[in-house]
Design a protein around this motif. Structure first.
Motif, PDB file in Angstrom:
ATOM      1  N   HIS B  41      42.357  44.583  40.965  1.00  0.00           N
ATOM      2  CA  HIS B  41      42.229  43.286  41.619  1.00  0.00           C
ATOM      3  C   HIS B  41      41.225  43.325  42.762  1.00  0.00           C
ATOM      4  O   HIS B  41      40.945  42.309  43.366  1.00  0.00           O
ATOM      5  CB  HIS B  41      43.594  42.800  42.109  1.00  0.00           C
ATOM      6  N   THR B  74      45.514  43.916  49.443  1.00  0.00           N
ATOM      7  CA  THR B  74      44.748  42.880  48.744  1.00  0.00           C
ATOM      8  C   THR B  74      43.433  42.653  49.474  1.00  0.00           C
ATOM      9  O   THR B  74      43.374  42.759  50.698  1.00  0.00           O
ATOM     10  CB  THR B  74      45.501  41.545  48.684  1.00  0.00           C
ATOM     11  N   VAL B  89      39.460  33.949  53.566  1.00  0.00           N
ATOM     12  CA  VAL B  89      39.232  33.680  52.150  1.00  0.00           C
ATOM     13  C   VAL B  89      39.903  34.784  51.349  1.00  0.00           C
ATOM     14  O   VAL B  89      39.531  35.945  51.448  1.00  0.00           O
ATOM     15  CB  VAL B  89      37.721  33.655  51.829  1.00  0.00           C
ATOM     16  N   ASP B  90      40.899  34.399  50.544  1.00  0.00           N
ATOM     17  CA  ASP B  90      41.620  35.362  49.708  1.00  0.00           C
ATOM     18  C   ASP B  90      40.818  35.594  48.435  1.00  0.00           C
ATOM     19  O   ASP B  90      40.500  34.644  47.728  1.00  0.00           O
ATOM     20  CB  ASP B  90      42.986  34.755  49.375  1.00  0.00           C
ATOM     21  N   ASP B  92      41.683  38.005  45.992  1.00  0.00           N
ATOM     22  CA  ASP B  92      42.457  38.860  45.104  1.00  0.00           C
ATOM     23  C   ASP B  92      42.216  38.466  43.660  1.00  0.00           C
ATOM     24  O   ASP B  92      42.331  37.302  43.305  1.00  0.00           O
ATOM     25  CB  ASP B  92      43.944  38.691  45.459  1.00  0.00           C
ATOM     26  N   SER B  93      41.870  39.455  42.835  1.00  0.00           N
ATOM     27  CA  SER B  93      41.671  39.255  41.393  1.00  0.00           C
ATOM     28  C   SER B  93      40.625  38.214  41.045  1.00  0.00           C
ATOM     29  O   SER B  93      40.651  37.639  39.965  1.00  0.00           O
ATOM     30  CB  SER B  93      42.973  38.829  40.696  1.00  0.00           C
ATOM     31  N   LYS B  94      39.683  37.965  41.954  1.00  0.00           N
ATOM     32  CA  LYS B  94      38.601  37.029  41.623  1.00  0.00           C
ATOM     33  C   LYS B  94      37.406  37.829  41.165  1.00  0.00           C
ATOM     34  O   LYS B  94      37.192  38.958  41.603  1.00  0.00           O
ATOM     35  CB  LYS B  94      38.198  36.239  42.873  1.00  0.00           C
TER      36      LYS B  94
END
Lengths: 239, 167
Positions: B41, B74, B89-90, B92-94
């Motif tokens: 991720h 993460t 800005v998250d 995760d898994s992008k």
């Protein structure tokens, strides 16, 4: 008033020349400003009287007359002047107004600033929602991973149990076999009888085999001695 | 000519750096990325830092870019603005492109803004001199031709005006 220098340099750091007066007795030293050149190569000194310089004798009682312009000329001059000033004022004002329009404190600029801030807020909102979406996905993923881990742990526990059982079985089997074998051990007291019986009953390990796989045990056995029905056949094992 | 050194040295070419459109807004002062070296991720975050951080820094030399590795489970990007606001800005898994598009949308100058600024920076085409289309005013039709090619009339030459030379 400009004077042409014919004198020589005296004493001072900056060139101070004395003027050509009729009476050379009163020579005043004056500071000249600059030295531009005339068409024929002579130096001209910029000269003005200071405040405290006395008026020249020829000029003490002079009364200057104001220059008189003819009336129509005067009218024309004022008209032209006024027109020119009006135009220039108008242009300057116009430019000033257009500058104010684009300045930082103008309405337009303030509105733009507001728009920029609104845009920024919208972007932050969008970002927050995106974060929430990703957070949900992340939780999902973590939950799945956790479940997978638990599964794996359970399986491993079961496997361990099975292995334990198998090991236990193996151990028991070993014990049983050993117990069987122990029965055949010869004790010290029975040693003599065991030797005597061993000598009395020799074991013949010799055997022969034919192409069909029949085994004929014994050193002196012949194939013909053993009837066909009672022949031992070598077991065929696969592999 | 030998190959450039390093992994994907195209990231260091001017063409690549100039070609990115990631100009951050003026309020942005610090841009920090937290990610791990391992973990699926984090793959998108790793790729984003590898491919796009040089471009970002090139286009925004005044912004501090920081990376923190193997500190959190993460990945995320934190942007500090000049009024103290922090944008989280998250990521995760992008994927790399998703992160790129997201950042571009929320905190970069728009294409129209960039075009406006480019236009403003453009020089007045009527200028001449160093860095302009025309070097000297003598090149422009209707002006006095270059004295190196056609001598000036005597009325425009100092030595005649000052009386140093008589012809």
């Amino acid at each position: 008033m400009s004077c042409i220098i014919l004198g020589h340099i005296l004493g001072y750091n900056h060139k101070a020349q004395h003027t050509m007066h009729r009476d050379c007795a009163n020579v005043i030293f004056h500071n000249y400003q600059s030295y531009p050149l005339t068409r024929i190569g002579g130096q001209t000194i910029k000269w003005r009287k200071t405040r405290w310089d006395p008026k020249a004798p020829s000029k003490i009682f002079r009364v200057t007359q104001r220059k008189k312009l003819p009336e129509d000329e005067l009218r024309e001059m004022t008209r032209l002047n006024n027109n020119y000033n009006t135009y220039m004022r108008a242009i300057r004002r116009h430019l000033h107004d257009s500058y104010l329009l684009t300045s930082a404190t103008s309405e337009f600029a303030l509105k733009e600033q507001e728009e920029i801030e609104a845009e920024h807020d919208r972007m932050m909102e969008y970002n927050r929602q995106e974060n929430e979406r990703v957070a949900k996905l992340r939780e999902e993923r973590i939950r799945n991973e956790h479940e997978a881990d638990m599964e794996r742990v359970k399986l491993s526990i079961v496997k361990k149990e099975e292995e334990k059982l198998i090991a236990k079985e193996e151990a028991l089997k070993l014990i049983r076999d050993t117990q069987e074998i122990v029965k055949t051990f010869i004790r010290r007291e029975d040693l003599q009888t065991a030797i005597e019986s061993a000598i009395a009953n020799p074991v013949d390990y010799n055997f022969a085999m034919d192409a069909d796989g029949h085994i004929f045990r014994g050193r002196n056995t012949r194939p013909a001695d053993v009837p066909e029905d009672e022949r031992e056949k070598l077991e065929v094992t696969s592999g | 000519m030998p190959f450039m050194k390093g992994r994907a040295p195209i990231r260091r070419t001017l063409q690549y750096l100039e070609g990115s459109k990631l100009a951050l807004k003026e309020q942005v002062k610090v841009f920090s990325v937290n990610y791990n070296i391992y973990g699926d991720h984090h793959a998108g975050a790793r790729d984003f830092v590898f491919w796009h951080l040089p471009q970002l820094q090139y286009k925004n030399p005044g912004v501090q870019m920081a990376t923190f590795k193997n500190m959190t489970p993460t990945p995320f990007i934190r942007i500090y603005l000049d009024d103290g606001e922090e944008v989280l800005v998250d990521i995760d898994s992008k994927s790399r492109t998703e992160i790129f598009e997201h950042i571009k949308k929320i905190i970069c100058k728009t294409e129209s803004q960039l075009a406006e600024e480019a236009q403003e920076k453009e020089q007045n085409p009527a200028n001449f001199g160093w860095g302009c289309n025309r070097q000297c005013i003598c090149e422009i039709p209707g002006q006095v031709p270059c004295p190196g090619v056609v001598p000036l009339p005597k009325t425009m030459r100092g030595k005649y005006l000052r009386g140093e030379v008589f012809d």
